[in-house]
Write an enzyme that holds these catalytic residues in place. Structure first.
Site, PDB file in Angstrom:
ATOM      1  CD  GLU A   1      -2.819  -1.221   2.443  1.00 12.72           C
ATOM      2  OE1 GLU A   1      -2.734  -0.321   3.295  1.00 12.72           O
ATOM      3  OE2 GLU A   1      -3.662  -2.138   2.499  1.00 12.72           O
TER       4      GLU A   1
ATOM      5  CD  GLU B   1      -4.449  -8.121   1.763  1.00 18.79           C
ATOM      6  OE1 GLU B   1      -5.325  -7.428   2.330  1.00 18.79           O
ATOM      7  OE2 GLU B   1      -3.234  -7.871   1.834  1.00 18.79           O
TER       8      GLU B   1
HETATM    9  C1  XIL Z   1      -5.868  -6.552   8.569  1.00 16.89           C
HETATM   10  C2  XIL Z   1      -6.110  -7.750   9.481  1.00 16.89           C
HETATM   11  O1  XIL Z   1      -7.017  -8.611   8.865  1.00 16.89           O
HETATM   12  C3  XIL Z   1      -6.650  -7.284  10.816  1.00 16.89           C
HETATM   13  O2  XIL Z   1      -6.744  -8.376  11.723  1.00 16.89           O
HETATM   14  C4  XIL Z   1      -5.751  -6.194  11.408  1.00 16.89           C
HETATM   15  O3  XIL Z   1      -6.337  -5.690  12.569  1.00 16.89           O
HETATM   16  C5  XIL Z   1      -5.542  -5.071  10.406  1.00 16.89           C
HETATM   17  O4  XIL Z   1      -5.049  -5.599   9.193  1.00 16.89           O
HETATM   18  N1  XIL Z   1      -4.916  -4.889   3.846  1.00 16.89           N
HETATM   19  C6  XIL Z   1      -3.834  -5.630   4.261  1.00 16.89           C
HETATM   20  C7  XIL Z   1      -3.966  -6.511   5.447  1.00 16.89           C
HETATM   21  O5  XIL Z   1      -2.795  -5.638   3.594  1.00 16.89           O
HETATM   22  O6  XIL Z   1      -2.757  -6.644   6.146  1.00 16.89           O
HETATM   23  C8  XIL Z   1      -5.055  -6.036   6.376  1.00 16.89           C
HETATM   24  O7  XIL Z   1      -5.215  -7.000   7.406  1.00 16.89           O
HETATM   25  C9  XIL Z   1      -6.341  -5.816   5.624  1.00 16.89           C
HETATM   26  C10 XIL Z   1      -6.158  -4.768   4.554  1.00 16.89           C
END
Ligand code: XIL
Length: 373
Positions: free
Chosen positions: A162, A278
């Site tokens: 990101e 994701e």
């Molecule tokens: C999220 C996790 O799922 C949560 O448990 C944590 O509190 C915050 O992060 N993009 C990403 C992930 O790259 O690392 C994130 O994961 C969700 C959004």
């Protein structure tokens, strides 16, 4: 089994908000284990099927059974992030990440590493300790330590996560993150070079969100992401893959098409592989409170998205962010608590009772219709 033509027709209709009920639940009682599993269907197309796992899930029998049965790729939901894994400047906490890697080895699964550089989930000590003088050493020590520990065991590492935020207004579209403030844009090259040195076999990935749908915002961010990838490649930075996070939403009129294709084609022409890293479907904006109807709409989004995203053979893996609705980060986010506090999200292939949801069948069908890699 439906033909590819029928499937594409349904996909097109689902995109217009019609025909949401057909095909996702195709043979809902059919076998989903063994040859019916996601990983078996993915394997036939030369793809990997994965999901994010949190450390606590590994203590749950129902979870690990489905995980081992269905998937051949895992990623730690939090355990390998900077804050959780380096809670103090001089000490690391590896237990959770070690447990996941050991589980994967026992079950012959591959592992993605997530992540080294992100503006979130930095340790509490970071803000008071990191300076322009020592940031580079903090970053390279961290990457050397973590990447070396899992050397040879990681299919791909999200080295930077990101890094783009168009609304920060910079001409290079880089996010004004702590790493940028401390090290300048060079932090990216430093991170990738260090990761390559520490674990030469892992595919080094750039992971980004908000680049999936046809909206103007996503189009702008997609363009900025491709520009960044081009700059890194032109500078000889070791970079092997683009991760498209794929957090999508139902009920907001999101559509997928030309822009997503161009992004994947663009990454491919830079010599990169692409992973959908994701995937989940946020259903807060769905007006219909009927659970079965909502599940069909979520499944329709899986189908719409994946019918485009899996077209290109450069895409080698699809992972959902979690496995079961019993454990999804979406129930914890602020917008959910504000908008739908009484209606838990149902974004994943397995429902809260670990039964395959319509999304499971939509995902499996989409794998079946992907061209063979
Ligand atoms: C999220 C996790 O799922 C949560 O448990 C944590 O509190 C915050 O992060 N993009 C990403 C992930 O790259 O690392 C994130 O994961 C969700 C959004």
């Amino acid at each position: 089994m439906i033909t590819r033509r029928e499937y594409l027709k349904q996909t097109a209709l689902a995109g217009c908000g019609l025909a949401l009920t057909r095909a996702t639940a195709a043979e809902p009682n059919a076998q989903i284990e063994g040859r019916g599993s996601l990983k078996a269907h993915a394997h036939k197309r030369g793809l990997l099927a994965g999901c994010a796992v949190s450390a606590a899930n590994l203590h749950e029998d129902a979870f690990t059974r489905v995980l081992a049965e269905q998937y051949d790729l895992v990623v730690a939901e939090n355990a390998m992030k900077f804050g959780p894994i380096q809670p103090k400047p001089d000490s690391y906490f590896f237990d959770d990440a070690d447990a996941l890697v050991a589980f994967a080895e026992r079950h012959k699964m591959k592992v993605r590493g997530h992540n080294f550089v992100w503006h979130e989930q930095l340790p509490a000590w970071f803000a008071g300790t990191a300076t322009k003088e020592n940031a580079r050493k903090i970053l390279t020590d961290h990457i050397m330590t973590v990447a070396s520990r899992y050397k040879g065991k990681i299919q791909s590492w999200d080295v930077v996560n990101e890094a783009i935020n168009v609304s920060d207004g910079r001409s290079d579209s880089l996010r004004k993150s702590p790493w940028l403030e401390l090290m300048g844009p060079e932090y990216l090259a430093v991170a990738y070079r260090t990761a390559r040195q520490a674990d030469p076999k892992a595919k080094l990935t750039y992971n980004e969100y908000g680049i999936e749908n046809e909206s103007e915002d996503d189009a702008r961010k997609r363009a900025a992401t491709l520009e960044l990838l081009k700059r890194l490649k032109a500078a000889g930075v070791p970079l092997d893959a683009l991760g498209i996070q794929s957090h999508i939403s139902a009920g907001k009129g999101q559509t997928f098409g030309k822009g997503l294709r161009e992004l994947i084609d663009g990454a491919q022409s830079l010599g990169l592989e692409v992973y959908l890293t994701e995937l989940d479907v946020n259903d807060d904006a769905v007006e219909n409170n009927d659970i079965a109807a909502c599940d069909q709409i979520v499944a329709g989004m899986y189908r719409d998205y994946l019918s485009v995203a899996l077209e290109n053979k450069a895409v080698k893996a699809v992972l959902t962010w979690g496995m079961t609705d019993a454990h999804t980060w979406l129930n914890g986010i602020k917008s959910h608590k504000e908008k739908q506090p009484n209606r838990p999200q149902r974004p994943l292939p397995f429902d809260a009772e670990y039964k395959p949801a319509p999304a499971f069948f939509a995902l499996r069908d989409a794998l079946d219709h992907a061209p063979r890699r």
